[in-house]
Design an enzyme around this catalytic site. Structure first.
Site, mmCIF file in Angstrom:
data_model
loop_
_atom_site.group_PDB
_atom_site.id
_atom_site.type_symbol
_atom_site.label_atom_id
_atom_site.label_comp_id
_atom_site.label_asym_id
_atom_site.label_seq_id
_atom_site.Cartn_x
_atom_site.Cartn_y
_atom_site.Cartn_z
ATOM 1 N N LYS A 8 0.857 -1.178 0.000
ATOM 2 C CA LYS A 8 0.000 0.000 0.000
ATOM 3 C C LYS A 8 0.896 1.230 0.000
ATOM 4 C CE LYS A 8 -3.292 2.618 2.823
ATOM 5 N NZ LYS A 8 -4.047 3.131 1.692
ATOM 6 N N SER A 188 6.928 5.764 -0.788
ATOM 7 C CA SER A 188 8.225 5.081 -0.920
ATOM 8 C C SER A 188 8.774 4.585 0.414
ATOM 9 C CB SER A 188 9.255 5.998 -1.603
ATOM 10 O OG SER A 188 8.793 6.414 -2.872
ATOM 11 N N ARG A 189 7.890 4.379 1.373
ATOM 12 C CA ARG A 189 8.260 3.902 2.705
ATOM 13 C C ARG A 189 9.150 4.879 3.467
ATOM 14 N NH1 ARG A 189 4.466 1.315 1.488
ATOM 15 N NH2 ARG A 189 4.164 -0.923 1.718
ATOM 16 N N LEU A 190 9.200 6.141 3.022
ATOM 17 C CA LEU A 190 9.968 7.163 3.734
ATOM 18 C C LEU A 190 9.040 7.882 4.711
ATOM 19 C CD1 LEU A 190 12.150 8.520 0.782
ATOM 20 C CD2 LEU A 190 12.806 6.913 2.605
#
Length: 211
Positions: A8, A188-190
């Site tokens: 997600k 971007s999982r940041l």
């Protein structure tokens, strides 16, 4: 079933270190209000993690019932979690509000609340739940569901002839936080992660963590 392919992308909101309240309890209340407004399912559901008597961490879902200077929940003192907290009065809470792509993690010392506060909450519960606190030997092995149903009937009959009282083995706990982390999902999982830590003087410092 390819579990590894489930993803997600988070993109709803941001969280800057200059945007948060200097007091993490106030920040939590603000986020909680936003979660209620967003109609988050079971908004007060949280995972309570304790250290098992076998040395293995143990977690379960509970419901938050109040926020004062700490986080209040209620349980059977003789339950598994009760015995674990009797052995080590420390734990962690985790809230996850998927609708807002947010998570809050809280660590701290856990204490029993006053008898008065336990009484106030106990008698605010539905009558069936009040009976249930007497009927269920929480976390103990039982032979069947029939045992619970019969026990419930026994206590229903008992309290038809006398006023119901809060069981001494049932009441509240308060987690007093020493560390709180607010997590906001980002692309971007940041992710944004803001950490509060309490020092020995009782003051809070605020830091940003790498995702």
């Amino acid at each position: 079933m390819n579990i590894a392919s489930i993803r997600k992308e988070y993109a709803l909101k941001t969280l800057g270190i200059n945007d948060v309240n200097s007091d993490p309890i106030h920040q939590f209340r603000e986020w909680f209000k936003e979660a209620m407004k967003a109609e988050v399912l079971e908004v007060n559901a949280m995972t309570l993690s304790t250290l098992g008597l076998d040395g293995i961490p143990n977690g379960r879902i509970l419901l938050l019932k109040d926020v004062d200077h700490g986080f209040v929940f209620f349980s059977n003192y003789q339950s598994e979690k009760g015995k674990e907290l009797e052995n080590l009065s420390k734990g962690a809470l985790t809230f996850y509000w998927a609708e807002l792509e947010r998570q809050v993690r809280i660590k701290g010392e856990i204490e029993k609340v006053s008898s008065q506060l336990s009484d106030e909450y106990y008698f605010s519960r539905p009558y069936g739940s009040q009976i249930g606190a007497w009927a269920s030997p929480q976390s103990q092995k039982i032979k069947s569901r029939d045992f619970l149903d019969e026990n419930h009937k026994v206590y229903q009959q008992k309290f038809e002839s006398e006023p119901i009282q809060r069981p001494e083995h049932w009441g509240g706990y308060r987690l007093n936080p020493v560390q709180m982390e607010f997590w906001q999902g980002r692309p971007s999982r940041l992710h944004d992660r803001i950490l509060y830590e309490k020092n020995e003087a009782g003051n809070w410092s605020i830091s940003r963590l790498a995702p």
